[in-house]
Design an enzyme around this catalytic site. Structure first.
Site, PDB file in Angstrom:
ATOM      1  N   CYS A  45      -5.719  -2.694   1.805  1.00  0.00           N
ATOM      2  CA  CYS A  45      -5.677  -2.732   3.332  1.00  0.00           C
ATOM      3  C   CYS A  45      -7.362  -3.039   3.884  1.00  0.00           C
ATOM      4  O   CYS A  45      -7.909  -4.040   3.597  1.00  0.00           O
ATOM      5  CB  CYS A  45      -5.242  -1.456   3.950  1.00  0.00           C
ATOM      6  SG  CYS A  45      -5.020  -1.685   5.740  1.00  0.00           S
ATOM      7  N   LYS A  48      -8.610   4.059  -2.462  1.00  0.00           N
ATOM      8  CA  LYS A  48      -9.047   3.422  -1.009  1.00  0.00           C
ATOM      9  C   LYS A  48     -10.260   4.521  -0.885  1.00  0.00           C
ATOM     10  O   LYS A  48     -10.303   5.415  -0.669  1.00  0.00           O
ATOM     11  CB  LYS A  48      -8.038   3.508  -0.139  1.00  0.00           C
ATOM     12  CG  LYS A  48      -8.386   2.808   1.241  1.00  0.00           C
ATOM     13  CD  LYS A  48      -7.224   2.643   2.073  1.00  0.00           C
ATOM     14  CE  LYS A  48      -7.582   1.803   3.274  1.00  0.00           C
ATOM     15  NZ  LYS A  48      -6.421   1.713   4.341  1.00  0.00           N
ATOM     16  N   GLU A  72       0.705  -1.218  -0.014  1.00  0.00           N
ATOM     17  CA  GLU A  72      -0.059  -0.135   0.040  1.00  0.00           C
ATOM     18  C   GLU A  72       0.785   1.294   0.084  1.00  0.00           C
ATOM     19  O   GLU A  72       1.880   1.336   0.644  1.00  0.00           O
ATOM     20  CB  GLU A  72      -0.912   0.045   1.217  1.00  0.00           C
ATOM     21  CG  GLU A  72      -1.937   1.117   1.427  1.00  0.00           C
ATOM     22  CD  GLU A  72      -2.682   0.975   2.553  1.00  0.00           C
ATOM     23  OE1 GLU A  72      -3.773   1.428   2.542  1.00  0.00           O
ATOM     24  OE2 GLU A  72      -2.134   0.569   3.417  1.00  0.00           O
TER      25      GLU A  72
END
Length: 324
Positions: free
Chosen positions: A164, A130, A45
C-alpha cells in the site's frame, strides 16, 4: 531470464476475521492460479484474515470486540497456516505473495501488516512487515523494520514486495530497485476507506498512480493487487463498522503502462504473460541504481538491525528496558 512467464493478481475477498476459513479459500485460489500457469500469484494486503476495517470507525464496544478478535485470528510465522500455504504453493507449482496479519510471537499483543513470500518449492522465502501503517491503521498494526527489504532471486525473475502506502514513502522502493527487482508485488486493501474525503475514483487513481510510477522507475513489472470489502462480507456484529471498497487490480509493464486490468469489485484471477526482454529493454533506458544513479551525490543507508524492548544485562541478575 529467457522464457516468458505468467503473472497473476488474485482479486478476491477473504473470509473476514476467520483465519482458517481464509486460508482454505486462499489454498483454492492458489490452485486455480497454478492451473492458469502462473509463475507468481499475489493477494491483497492483510488478506488473512482481512483488512482492519474497524480501525476507521469511532470508538465503541463493537470496535473493541473486533480489535481483540483480529488479534485472536492473526497468524504466527512459522505456524500451521503458513505450512498449509506452503503446501498449496508446492502443489500448484507457483510462487505466492500473500498479505497476512502476523502475530508478534513474543508479546502476543501486537500484529503486523506482513507480506508472506512463499516459493514453489513449498518453503517460506521471507516476510516483509509494513514499515509505517497509514493513518488509522496505526491503531491496528505495529511498525516493521528495515531488515526485510529484500529481493528474492527466482528462476524467471527477481521479485520484491511492498504494501500500500509504502509506495508513497519513496525510499523503500529505491532500496528494492537498488537490488535489481524485476517483478514487484504492490498489494492494497482494495482502495482506501470512504471516510477519506475524496471520491472512490480519486482514491483508486492514487493506487494506480503509485503502482505505475514504481514500474516506470524500477523498470519492472508490477502486480498491483487489492482485496474486496463490503459490510455484508464481515461478521454481522461488525457490519456497522465496515465500508465498501472494491479493488480494480492491475498488471503494469516496465514502462509504466497498464497491460491488464480487473473489473472493480469482482472476484477474479487476472493474468498476464510477461516478457523478460521488455524488462531488459526498460532497464537499458533507466536502471535507477545503476547507470541512472549518482552515488557520488546520493547515498541510501538502510538500518536493518532488529531491536527489542527487553535487553538482559549479564551478571546483574536483572533486566534493562529500553525504549527503542
Amino acid at each position: 531470464m529467457s522464457e516468458h512467464f505468467i503473472l497473476a493478481a488474485i482479486q478476491a475477498a477473504p473470509i473476514y476475521l476467520d483465519r482458517q476459513a481464509s486460508v482454505e479459500k486462499a489454498i483454492c485460489l492458489i490452485a486455480e492460479a497454478g492451473r492458469k500457469g502462473a509463475s507468481l500469484a499475489a493477494f491483497g494486503e492483510t488478506w488473512i484474515p482481512g483488512y482492519a476495517f474497524f480501525a476507521f470507525a469511532e470508538s465503541s464496544a463493537a470496535r473493541w470486540d473486533a480489535a481483540q478478535l483480529y488479534l485472536d485470528q492473526a497468524m504466527t510465522i512459522p505456524g500451521p497456516e503458513a505450512d498449509a500455504l506452503c503446501d498449496a504453493a508446492k502443489s500448484a507449482d507457483v510462487d505466492v505473495v500473500i498479505g497476512v496479519v502476523e502475530l508478534e510471537s513474543r508479546t502476543r499483543g501486537t500484529v503486523y501488516c506482513t507480506n508472506l513470500v512463499i516459493g514453489r518449492e513449498g518453503r517460506i522465502l521471507g516476510c516483509h512487515r509494513k514499515l509505517k501503517p497509514t493513518m488509522e491503521e496505526r491503531i491496528a498494526w505495529g511498525e516493521g523494520r528495515g531488515d526485510d527489504l529484500t529481493v528474492w532471486e527466482r528462476s524467471y525473475a527477481r521479485i520484491s514486495t511492498l504494501a500500500c502506502w509504502e509506495h508513497q514513502m519513496v525510499l523503500p522502493g529505491y532500496a528494492l530497485m537498488a537490488q535489481g527487482t524485476q517483478v514487484h508485488v504492490a498489494n492494497w486493501p482494495g482502495g482506501e476507506p470512504a471516510t477519506v474525503p475524496a471520491s472512490p475514483e480519486a482514491l483508486w487513481s492514487r493506487q494506480e498512480l503509485l503502482s505505475r510510477a514504481f514500474a516506470s522507475q524500477g523498470a519492472c513489472y508490477v502486480i498491483s493487487v487489492g482485496g474486496i470489502i463490503t459490510p455484508d462480507l464481515v461478521p454481522e456484529q461488525f457490519r456497522s463498522l465496515a465500508y465498501s471498497s472494491g479493488a480494480g487490480s492491475l498488471i503494469i509493464d516496465p514502462r509504466g503502462e497498464i497491460v491488464a486490468r480487473a473489473p472493480r469489485g469482482e472476484e477474479t484471477i487476472l493474468t498476464f504473460e510477461a516478457d523478460p526482454s521488455v524488462i531488459r529493454a526498460a532497464k537499458t533506458a533507466c536502471d535507477s541504481a545503476g547507470h541512472y544513479s549518482r552515488p557520488d551525490i546520493f547515498e541510501l543507508r538502510v538500518h536493518g538491525v532488529p531491536v527489542t524492548s527487553l535487553v538482559p544485562v549479564r551478571g546483574e541478575g536483572r533486566c534493562n528496558t529500553k525504549d527503542r
